[in-house]
Motif scaffolding. Structure first.
Motif, PDB file in Angstrom:
ATOM      1  N   ARG A  99       0.820  -1.217   0.000  1.00  0.00           N
ATOM      2  CA  ARG A  99       0.000   0.000   0.000  1.00  0.00           C
ATOM      3  C   ARG A  99       0.849   1.260   0.000  1.00  0.00           C
ATOM      4  O   ARG A  99       0.421   2.320  -0.437  1.00  0.00           O
ATOM      5  CB  ARG A  99      -0.952  -0.009   1.206  1.00  0.00           C
ATOM      6  N   ASN A 100       2.092   1.130   0.518  1.00  0.00           N
ATOM      7  CA  ASN A 100       3.008   2.254   0.497  1.00  0.00           C
ATOM      8  C   ASN A 100       3.432   2.602  -0.925  1.00  0.00           C
ATOM      9  O   ASN A 100       3.783   3.738  -1.225  1.00  0.00           O
ATOM     10  CB  ASN A 100       4.248   1.895   1.316  1.00  0.00           C
ATOM     11  N   GLU A 101       3.436   1.610  -1.799  1.00  0.00           N
ATOM     12  CA  GLU A 101       3.919   1.822  -3.155  1.00  0.00           C
ATOM     13  C   GLU A 101       2.783   1.943  -4.158  1.00  0.00           C
ATOM     14  O   GLU A 101       2.995   1.946  -5.354  1.00  0.00           O
ATOM     15  CB  GLU A 101       4.846   0.660  -3.539  1.00  0.00           C
ATOM     16  N   LEU A 102       1.571   2.034  -3.638  1.00  0.00           N
ATOM     17  CA  LEU A 102       0.396   2.056  -4.492  1.00  0.00           C
ATOM     18  C   LEU A 102      -0.307   3.404  -4.430  1.00  0.00           C
ATOM     19  O   LEU A 102      -0.466   3.992  -3.371  1.00  0.00           O
ATOM     20  CB  LEU A 102      -0.582   0.967  -4.022  1.00  0.00           C
ATOM     21  N   PHE A 103      -0.692   3.914  -5.590  1.00  0.00           N
ATOM     22  CA  PHE A 103      -1.590   5.068  -5.624  1.00  0.00           C
ATOM     23  C   PHE A 103      -2.845   4.628  -6.358  1.00  0.00           C
ATOM     24  O   PHE A 103      -2.788   4.249  -7.517  1.00  0.00           O
ATOM     25  CB  PHE A 103      -0.949   6.254  -6.347  1.00  0.00           C
ATOM     26  N   TYR A 104      -3.963   4.650  -5.662  1.00  0.00           N
ATOM     27  CA  TYR A 104      -5.218   4.231  -6.282  1.00  0.00           C
ATOM     28  C   TYR A 104      -6.157   5.412  -6.412  1.00  0.00           C
ATOM     29  O   TYR A 104      -6.336   6.175  -5.468  1.00  0.00           O
ATOM     30  CB  TYR A 104      -5.868   3.130  -5.440  1.00  0.00           C
ATOM     31  N   LEU A 105      -6.718   5.569  -7.588  1.00  0.00           N
ATOM     32  CA  LEU A 105      -7.731   6.597  -7.785  1.00  0.00           C
ATOM     33  C   LEU A 105      -8.988   5.916  -8.294  1.00  0.00           C
ATOM     34  O   LEU A 105      -8.992   5.347  -9.378  1.00  0.00           O
ATOM     35  CB  LEU A 105      -7.233   7.634  -8.801  1.00  0.00           C
TER      36      LEU A 105
ATOM     37  N   ILE B 271      -2.774   2.853  -9.960  1.00  0.00           N
ATOM     38  CA  ILE B 271      -3.962   2.190 -10.482  1.00  0.00           C
ATOM     39  C   ILE B 271      -5.056   3.246 -10.591  1.00  0.00           C
ATOM     40  O   ILE B 271      -5.501   3.786  -9.588  1.00  0.00           O
ATOM     41  CB  ILE B 271      -4.384   1.024  -9.565  1.00  0.00           C
ATOM     42  N   LEU B 272      -5.428   3.583 -11.806  1.00  0.00           N
ATOM     43  CA  LEU B 272      -6.328   4.716 -12.034  1.00  0.00           C
ATOM     44  C   LEU B 272      -7.589   4.259 -12.753  1.00  0.00           C
ATOM     45  O   LEU B 272      -7.519   3.682 -13.835  1.00  0.00           O
ATOM     46  CB  LEU B 272      -5.620   5.790 -12.880  1.00  0.00           C
TER      47      LEU B 272
ATOM     48  N   THR C  74       4.967   2.116 -12.980  1.00  0.00           N
ATOM     49  CA  THR C  74       4.011   1.210 -13.610  1.00  0.00           C
ATOM     50  C   THR C  74       2.622   1.821 -13.461  1.00  0.00           C
ATOM     51  O   THR C  74       2.290   2.324 -12.394  1.00  0.00           O
ATOM     52  CB  THR C  74       4.030  -0.166 -12.905  1.00  0.00           C
ATOM     53  N   VAL C  75       1.864   1.796 -14.522  1.00  0.00           N
ATOM     54  CA  VAL C  75       0.521   2.381 -14.467  1.00  0.00           C
ATOM     55  C   VAL C  75      -0.494   1.382 -15.023  1.00  0.00           C
ATOM     56  O   VAL C  75      -0.247   0.745 -16.047  1.00  0.00           O
ATOM     57  CB  VAL C  75       0.432   3.691 -15.295  1.00  0.00           C
ATOM     58  N   ILE C  76      -1.586   1.221 -14.310  1.00  0.00           N
ATOM     59  CA  ILE C  76      -2.703   0.442 -14.836  1.00  0.00           C
ATOM     60  C   ILE C  76      -3.896   1.371 -14.875  1.00  0.00           C
ATOM     61  O   ILE C  76      -4.190   2.035 -13.878  1.00  0.00           O
ATOM     62  CB  ILE C  76      -3.033  -0.754 -13.918  1.00  0.00           C
ATOM     63  N   LEU C  77      -4.568   1.465 -15.993  1.00  0.00           N
ATOM     64  CA  LEU C  77      -5.721   2.358 -16.026  1.00  0.00           C
ATOM     65  C   LEU C  77      -6.821   1.836 -16.937  1.00  0.00           C
ATOM     66  O   LEU C  77      -6.582   1.006 -17.818  1.00  0.00           O
ATOM     67  CB  LEU C  77      -5.312   3.779 -16.422  1.00  0.00           C
ATOM     68  N   THR C  78      -8.006   2.318 -16.670  1.00  0.00           N
ATOM     69  CA  THR C  78      -9.122   2.054 -17.571  1.00  0.00           C
ATOM     70  C   THR C  78      -9.456   3.388 -18.207  1.00  0.00           C
ATOM     71  O   THR C  78      -9.595   4.385 -17.526  1.00  0.00           O
ATOM     72  CB  THR C  78     -10.366   1.581 -16.808  1.00  0.00           C
ATOM     73  N   THR C  79      -9.528   3.408 -19.511  1.00  0.00           N
ATOM     74  CA  THR C  79      -9.833   4.660 -20.190  1.00  0.00           C
ATOM     75  C   THR C  79     -10.147   4.401 -21.646  1.00  0.00           C
ATOM     76  O   THR C  79      -9.812   3.352 -22.184  1.00  0.00           O
ATOM     77  CB  THR C  79      -8.646   5.642 -20.107  1.00  0.00           C
ATOM     78  N   HIS C  80     -10.790   5.356 -22.257  1.00  0.00           N
ATOM     79  CA  HIS C  80     -10.997   5.286 -23.692  1.00  0.00           C
ATOM     80  C   HIS C  80     -10.056   6.250 -24.381  1.00  0.00           C
ATOM     81  O   HIS C  80     -10.071   6.413 -25.582  1.00  0.00           O
ATOM     82  CB  HIS C  80     -12.459   5.596 -24.020  1.00  0.00           C
ATOM     83  N   GLN C  81      -9.240   6.903 -23.564  1.00  0.00           N
ATOM     84  CA  GLN C  81      -8.326   7.925 -24.052  1.00  0.00           C
ATOM     85  C   GLN C  81      -6.967   7.292 -24.356  1.00  0.00           C
ATOM     86  O   GLN C  81      -6.484   6.476 -23.592  1.00  0.00           O
ATOM     87  CB  GLN C  81      -8.149   8.966 -22.941  1.00  0.00           C
TER      88      GLN C  81
END
Lengths: 223, 217
Positions: free
Chosen positions: B74-80, B154-155, B183-190
């Motif tokens: 959790r220290n290394e995670l940014f969740y939006l 994680i966005l 590292t980035v994981i995201l959901t988007t149509h962009q």
């Protein structure tokens, strides 16, 4: 780890300060319920003295359930709760901060206003002091047990009513010993010590288990 | 540093959202999760960060399941998430300060103000968040990205409600994070254009759930 505790405590107090109506709702509810009884049962001194301990505690129980509904739901709705769960610290510590803030805002004001009840019910001064003491020990238990119920019903429709139904039966031990201590203090030559010790025991027990159980319930509720 | 997903399965009610989902994600990689509404994009993201439990399979971070190293992860995670975690009764600055502090970092007021200015909120720092528009609230939440040291972002739909300027800014921020070993994981149509690094795509509409690689070195 301790920092999450202070951040959440400070934040919740700041939020309450910006929106004071929630604190006053609980406080006025407590005072109004208590002042309704003399109107209903008459103003005979002996009767009022006899019912005062029970009335004070029942009013405190009902008042404390009023704000429980909002304990986690505001954070749940705006996504802050996810932030708190994902914060790199123990969730139970954060939960303890929320419970403490809740008690400071809804429990402590009841303790401080309770001498007013003494005026309505002709209570002697030492009974008023005992009443303040047992409320001081007992109201944190209400917040801690309430937090478990609030976490379990989080996100449910009609959760507010469900919280009261879940939590009021759990309050019974506090009601029995809390009211018992106040009644006993009006008798001659009987010690109130056992009541106080039992209430302290409830309080410590709740402090150990409640944040932990609440944290588990929160994780289930936000899933 | 790597995020390994093994044979992940999630079932909601009667419906199987995805199963047998496996992939490896290392630094300098960006993963886009595609899929129609209701295919489980958000569920997948929440499972990856540990908010939801998978019905089968595991998520490993540094070769350990995320449950076993909760605090490190959790220290290394940014969740939006969908919600911005913005309190209407607090100002933009206060919201940012509390949210970054909760994530375990403290910044000076200058740093916080600078982040808000960079994301295009100059002049709104002290305004009550109740007066901010939906896009501005999203910007406050995204300002945390400019400050965080988290490796894994994680966005969930980060571009929603943003205007052209903010979309461009966010694309730059994400791209520079990937270039800086993130590292980035995201959901988007962009589209998120990258100058270096790799873009992986998972489409949850498909039944086989194999990640398609589109190299972009």
């Amino acid at each position: 780890m301790t920092s999450a505790f202070w951040i959440i405590l400070k934040r919740d107090l700041l939020l309450a300060l910006r929106r004071r109506s929630e604190i006053f709702t609980v406080l006025f509810f407590f005072v109004v319920v208590i002042s309704l009884f003399p109107l209903g049962v008459g103003t005979e001194e002996a009767v009022l003295k006899k019912i005062a301990p029970g009335v004070v505690w029942i009013a405190a129980l009902l008042a404390s359930t009023l704000a429980l509904d909002r304990l986690f739901s505001a954070d749940y709705e705006d996504g802050t709760l996810e932030k708190i769960v994902l914060a790199p610290s123990f969730l139970s510590i954060s939960v303890l901060a929320k419970i403490l803030a809740h008690w400071l805002l809804t429990g402590l004001p009841l303790v401080l206003i309770s001498p007013l009840v003494g005026l309505f019910y002709h209570l002697p001064i030492n009974t008023i002091l005992v009443m303040m003491l047992v409320l001081l020990i007992g109201t944190p238990v209400l917040s801690m047990l309430g937090a478990i119920a609030a976490a379990l019903t989080l996100g449910l429709r009609g959760g507010g009513v469900l919280v009261s139904l879940l939590v009021l039966p759990l309050y019974i031990p506090v009601l029995v010993y809390g009211a018992g201590a106040i009644s006993t203090s009006m008798m001659q030559g009987v010690s109130i010590e056992p009541y106080i010790l039992l209430l302290l025991a409830f309080s410590l027990l709740a402090m150990v288990f409640s944040p932990w159980v609440t944290a588990v319930a929160l994780k289930i509720s936000i899933e | 540093m790597s995020l390994v997903v093994n044979n992940l399965q999630c079932i909601r009610g009667e419906k199987e959202l995805f199963s047998g989902l496996s992939f490896v994600l290392t630094n300098k990689q960006l993963m886009r999760i595609e899929g129609q509404n209701g295919t489980g994009k958000t569920t997948l993201l929440r499972t990856l960060c540990g908010l939801s439990q998978a019905d089968d399979g595991e998520v490993l971070w540094h070769n350990l399941t995320i449950k076993k190293q909760d605090e490190v992860f959790r220290n290394e995670l940014f969740y939006l998430g969908h919600h911005n975690a913005i309190k209407a009764d607090l100002s933009a600055l206060e919201n940012l300060q509390i949210n970054t502090a909760l994530a375990g970092a403290s910044y000076s007021e200058e740093q916080l103000l600078q982040a808000l200015e960079d994301i295009g909120l100059f002049g709104s720092e002290y305004k009550s968040s109740a007066q901010l528009s939906q896009g501005q609230k999203r910007r406050v939440a995204l300002a945390g990205l400019l400050l965080t040291n988290a490796k894994l972002w994680i966005l969930d739909e980060p571009f929603v409600a943003l205007d052209g300027f903010a979309v461009k800014k966010l694309q730059d921020v994400i791209a520079s994070h990937v270039e800086n070993d993130g590292t980035v994981i995201l959901t988007t149509h962009q589209e998120v254009p990258l100058t270096q690094g790799k873009i992986l795509t998972i489409n949850l509409d498909q039944s086989n759930n194999k990640p398609n690689r589109s190299d972009n070195d």
